[in-house]
Write an enzyme that holds these catalytic residues in place. Structure first.
Site, mmCIF file in Angstrom:
data_model
loop_
_atom_site.group_PDB
_atom_site.id
_atom_site.type_symbol
_atom_site.label_atom_id
_atom_site.label_comp_id
_atom_site.label_asym_id
_atom_site.label_seq_id
_atom_site.Cartn_x
_atom_site.Cartn_y
_atom_site.Cartn_z
ATOM 1 N N GLY A 105 -8.149 2.310 6.902
ATOM 2 C CA GLY A 105 -8.377 3.048 8.016
ATOM 3 C C GLY A 105 -9.402 4.173 6.881
ATOM 4 O O GLY A 105 -8.341 4.195 5.837
ATOM 5 N N ARG A 169 -11.395 -3.849 6.966
ATOM 6 C CA ARG A 169 -10.104 -4.475 7.219
ATOM 7 C C ARG A 169 -9.982 -5.951 7.263
ATOM 8 O O ARG A 169 -9.167 -6.555 7.269
ATOM 9 C CB ARG A 169 -9.137 -3.765 8.898
ATOM 10 C CG ARG A 169 -9.388 -2.717 8.794
ATOM 11 C CD ARG A 169 -8.256 -3.026 10.320
ATOM 12 N NE ARG A 169 -8.560 -0.758 10.353
ATOM 13 C CZ ARG A 169 -7.394 -0.315 10.065
ATOM 14 N NH1 ARG A 169 -6.481 -0.847 9.195
ATOM 15 N NH2 ARG A 169 -6.376 1.305 10.056
ATOM 16 N N ASP A 199 -1.012 -0.428 1.611
ATOM 17 C CA ASP A 199 -0.280 -1.017 1.093
ATOM 18 C C ASP A 199 -1.323 -2.213 1.020
ATOM 19 O O ASP A 199 -1.017 -3.039 -0.402
ATOM 20 C CB ASP A 199 0.491 -0.715 2.014
ATOM 21 C CG ASP A 199 1.173 -1.492 3.655
ATOM 22 O OD1 ASP A 199 -0.105 -1.035 4.201
ATOM 23 O OD2 ASP A 199 2.218 -1.238 3.756
ATOM 24 N N ASP A 200 -1.364 -2.529 2.609
ATOM 25 C CA ASP A 200 -2.496 -4.150 2.157
ATOM 26 C C ASP A 200 -3.707 -4.384 1.048
ATOM 27 O O ASP A 200 -3.292 -5.074 1.056
ATOM 28 C CB ASP A 200 -2.707 -4.470 3.520
ATOM 29 C CG ASP A 200 -1.292 -4.564 4.358
ATOM 30 O OD1 ASP A 200 -0.447 -5.882 4.397
ATOM 31 O OD2 ASP A 200 -1.460 -4.963 5.786
ATOM 32 N N LYS A 226 -4.527 5.132 -0.593
ATOM 33 C CA LYS A 226 -4.852 5.510 1.011
ATOM 34 C C LYS A 226 -4.104 4.926 1.381
ATOM 35 O O LYS A 226 -3.222 4.232 1.894
ATOM 36 C CB LYS A 226 -5.985 5.614 0.533
ATOM 37 C CG LYS A 226 -6.953 5.786 1.983
ATOM 38 C CD LYS A 226 -7.028 4.914 2.991
ATOM 39 C CE LYS A 226 -6.860 3.902 3.141
ATOM 40 N NZ LYS A 226 -7.269 2.875 4.228
ATOM 41 N N THR A 227 -3.203 6.482 2.421
ATOM 42 C CA THR A 227 -2.783 6.291 3.849
ATOM 43 C C THR A 227 -2.484 7.570 4.441
ATOM 44 O O THR A 227 -1.777 8.123 3.087
ATOM 45 C CB THR A 227 -1.488 5.456 3.822
ATOM 46 O OG1 THR A 227 -1.594 5.150 5.446
ATOM 47 C CG2 THR A 227 -1.142 4.795 2.628
ATOM 48 N N ASP A 229 -0.824 7.803 6.885
ATOM 49 C CA ASP A 229 0.932 7.484 7.326
ATOM 50 C C ASP A 229 1.687 8.188 6.091
ATOM 51 O O ASP A 229 2.805 8.231 6.590
ATOM 52 C CB ASP A 229 1.191 6.056 7.310
ATOM 53 C CG ASP A 229 0.365 5.704 8.805
ATOM 54 O OD1 ASP A 229 -0.640 6.364 9.435
ATOM 55 O OD2 ASP A 229 0.272 4.576 9.108
ATOM 56 N N GLU A 441 -7.820 11.477 15.421
ATOM 57 C CA GLU A 441 -8.951 13.412 14.997
ATOM 58 C C GLU A 441 -8.781 13.945 13.426
ATOM 59 O O GLU A 441 -8.744 14.731 12.930
ATOM 60 C CB GLU A 441 -7.722 14.604 15.624
ATOM 61 C CG GLU A 441 -8.626 13.726 17.864
ATOM 62 C CD GLU A 441 -7.397 13.327 17.935
ATOM 63 O OE1 GLU A 441 -7.414 13.195 19.217
ATOM 64 O OE2 GLU A 441 -6.609 12.625 17.438
#
Length: 567
Positions: A105, A169, A199-200, A226-227, A229, A441
């Site tokens: 993402g 993905r 992580d993946d 990168k994330t 989250d 967003e």
């Protein structure tokens, strides 16, 4: 026909004449235009001659024996650090061919990682070539790429999104897919590949590095964290890029909702925030905005809370606020809350097992395969949530938590409990719930000054690691509470972040997700304030992201507190 760029202000002639850049017919606002030419500082170690030093042999985050078997060529390799040196030990005349891919993402700042790699090659290995693989890992397998030039990259500097080369993905995991990746590496004569992902994706980067080394290919692989989250981090990787920007975007929106709640005086806003596996975004947004109620998934799991106990906690606060004349409020909920509730976890596990072996029949006979406790819980849930729990699983066999409208479920459950309390005479107000999901967003906004600079340093550092012959590392920039000139740059062994997890019936390597630590400084700070926030209106509205002036260089509360600096 050459793509056109319509900006407020003049563009350099090189870009005006470019026929290769990807932002076709883009219209830029004044802010976007000003960000393109915003100069980014670099850590001092990247601006002077440096050398690479190595640390001690590394282990793994869990099950080191299993990780060692899965990565015989990479396991145990040390992390690396760039340190100042009198002369640059790397060959500046070496012309490298490097590939870069965006995986997973979107997260604000990804374009600056690519710009950092490109600028490193221009500054330290002139004549090198940077290829961008289109559409994520599938671009590697299908050898779909574009040569990234100065003109191509220019319009994307300091801009949000992943549309320079787009993402995907797909995973490179089967023998056939590894073979395709090898063929691409050989065809383009790649010296290195940078995988920008979560992580993946970084687990996949490590598998690629292992495969290439095992086949004696010269192509080395470096990852970048990168994330939005915030769950890809460790001591050496203090934060993942995009988290800072996303949390500031969400916090602005939460601040707006707070003002609306106070203005109307009659709504409870239930705000679900991104973060499937960890509650970092919810915790950071709470620290920035001071909502009345914040549910932290990791605390729910630790306290073995049920859906009813979560509901009762919310209802208790609503009733206490009503006694003080407040019939409104703001409640933050992590996207993955339902995954943290033990009784729901058991229900989901049973549903996964049932759905894996047979289709769900309309007559409901499949329900008889649920245990009594799970059946009771399933029947207790609103019908919409029941249907969402039965949706098709994700590629890993998990419930698609992002599609479960937890905030609407909680509103219905709160309404039911408040009706009971009305009948008991302990609540006499009118409850009105408003649901929100703040998700996409936050993923492609203009990156903050912090994310812009952090990403640029990550990319520049990745270039240095590849130039020095490193592989199987994740680009690591540290000392982030200090001025940028004092940031440290290096690479952390990807295998040191790994554990094994059972997926589709087999043990597979995964980078261990960083969860909210209940004994960590960010949660402790939140816990010390939440009772006051619950009953008194301590709302803070951070406003939109700033690029100049007050707040423009603010770092997230979570990062500062984890680094031992008071936010």
């Amino acid at each position: 026909m050459a793509p056109s760029f319509v900006l407020h202000g003049e563009l350099p002639a090189t870009v005006k004449s470019s026929a290769t850049s990807g932002r076709v017919s883009s219209v830029y606002s004044e802010v976007q235009s000003s960000r393109i030419d915003h100069a980014l500082p670099l850590p001092s170690v990247l601006k002077s001659p440096f050398k690479i030093t190595q640390g001690p042999p590394s282990s793994a985050a869990g099950n080191p024996d299993e990780i060692a078997k899965l990565f015989p060529y990479l396991f145990g390799q040390p992390s690396s650090m760039l340190v100042p040196n009198e002369t640059n030990e790397l060959n500046s005349n070496q012309k490298l061919k490097i590939g870069v891919v965006l995986s997973g993402g979107q997260a604000p700042g990804g374009h600056n990682v690519i710009a950092g790699i490109f600028d490193y090659l221009q500054d330290r290995a002139k004549g090198s070539i940077l290829y961008g693989f289109r559409g994520g890992p599938a671009g590697i397998m299908k050898c779909k790429y574009v040569e990234l030039t100065s003109e191509f990259i220019y319009p994307y500097r300091n801009q949000g999104g992943f549309d320079m080369i787009c993402s995907g993905r797909d995973k490179i995991e089967t023998p056939e897919q590894f073979k395709q990746a090898e063929e691409t590496a050989l065809k383009l004569d790649l010296d290195g590949l940078v995988v920008i992902g979560g992580d993946d994706s970084n687990t996949n980067a490590c598998l690629l590095a292992e495969n290439f080394r095992g086949k004696n290919l010269k192509t080395r692989v470096i990852g970048c964290p990168k994330t939005i989250d915030g769950d890809l981090k460790c001591k050496e990787v203090p934060t993942s890029f995009g988290f800072d920007t996303a949390c500031k975007i969400y916090s602005e929106m939460i601040g707006n909702v707070m003002i609306d709640a106070r203005s109307t005086g009659k709504y409870y806003h239930f705000v679900r925030l991104m973060g499937r596996a960890a509650s970092h975004i919810t915790l950071e947004c709470a620290l920035q905005t001071h909502p009345n109620i914040t549910i932290i998934g990791e605390e729910v799991a630790a306290k073995q809370m049920t859906l009813k106990s979560v509901t009762d906690y919310i209802v208790d606060v609503i009733c206490k606020r009503a006694e003080s004349g407040y019939n409104y409020g703001v409640i933050l909920i992590p996207e993955g809350l339902i995954d943290f509730i033990p009784e729901v976890q058991h229900l989901i596990a049973e549903l996964n097992e049932i759905l894996a072996h047979e289709p769900v029949d309309d007559d409901g006979l499949w329900k008889k395969k649920l245990t009594n406790s799970s059946l009771e819980l399933f029947d207790f849930l609103p019908q919409a949530i029941q249907e969402q729990l039965m949706l098709e699983r994700d590629p890993h066999g998990n419930v698609q938590v992002a599609r479960i409208e937890t905030e609407k479920m909680l509103i219905q459950m709160v309404e039911t409990e408040l009706e009971k309390r009305k009948q008991l005479g302990t609540y006499n107000r009118q409850f009105k719930g408003q649901s929100h999901f703040f998700g996409y967003e936050g993923r492609c906004g203009l990156p903050t000054n912090f994310d812009s600079t952090y990403c640029y340093a990550l990319g520049y550092g990745a270039g240095a690691l590849l130039h020095s012959g490193k592989t199987g590392l994740i680009s690591s920039v540290g000392n982030l509470a200090a001025p940028v000139t004092e940031w440290t740059v290096g690479g952390t062994a990807l295998t040191s972040l790994m554990d094994v997890e059972r997926r589709h019936g087999k043990f597979k390597p995964v980078i261990k997700k960083a969860m909210v630590e209940l004994d960590g400084a960010p949660f402790k700070k939140f816990a010390s304030m939440r009772d006051e926030w619950a009953l008194k209106n301590r709302y803070t509205s951070p406003g939109p992201i700033q690029f100049m002036g007050p707040g423009s260089d603010a770092v997230s509360h979570t990062l500062l507190l984890e680094l031992g600096v008071e936010a």
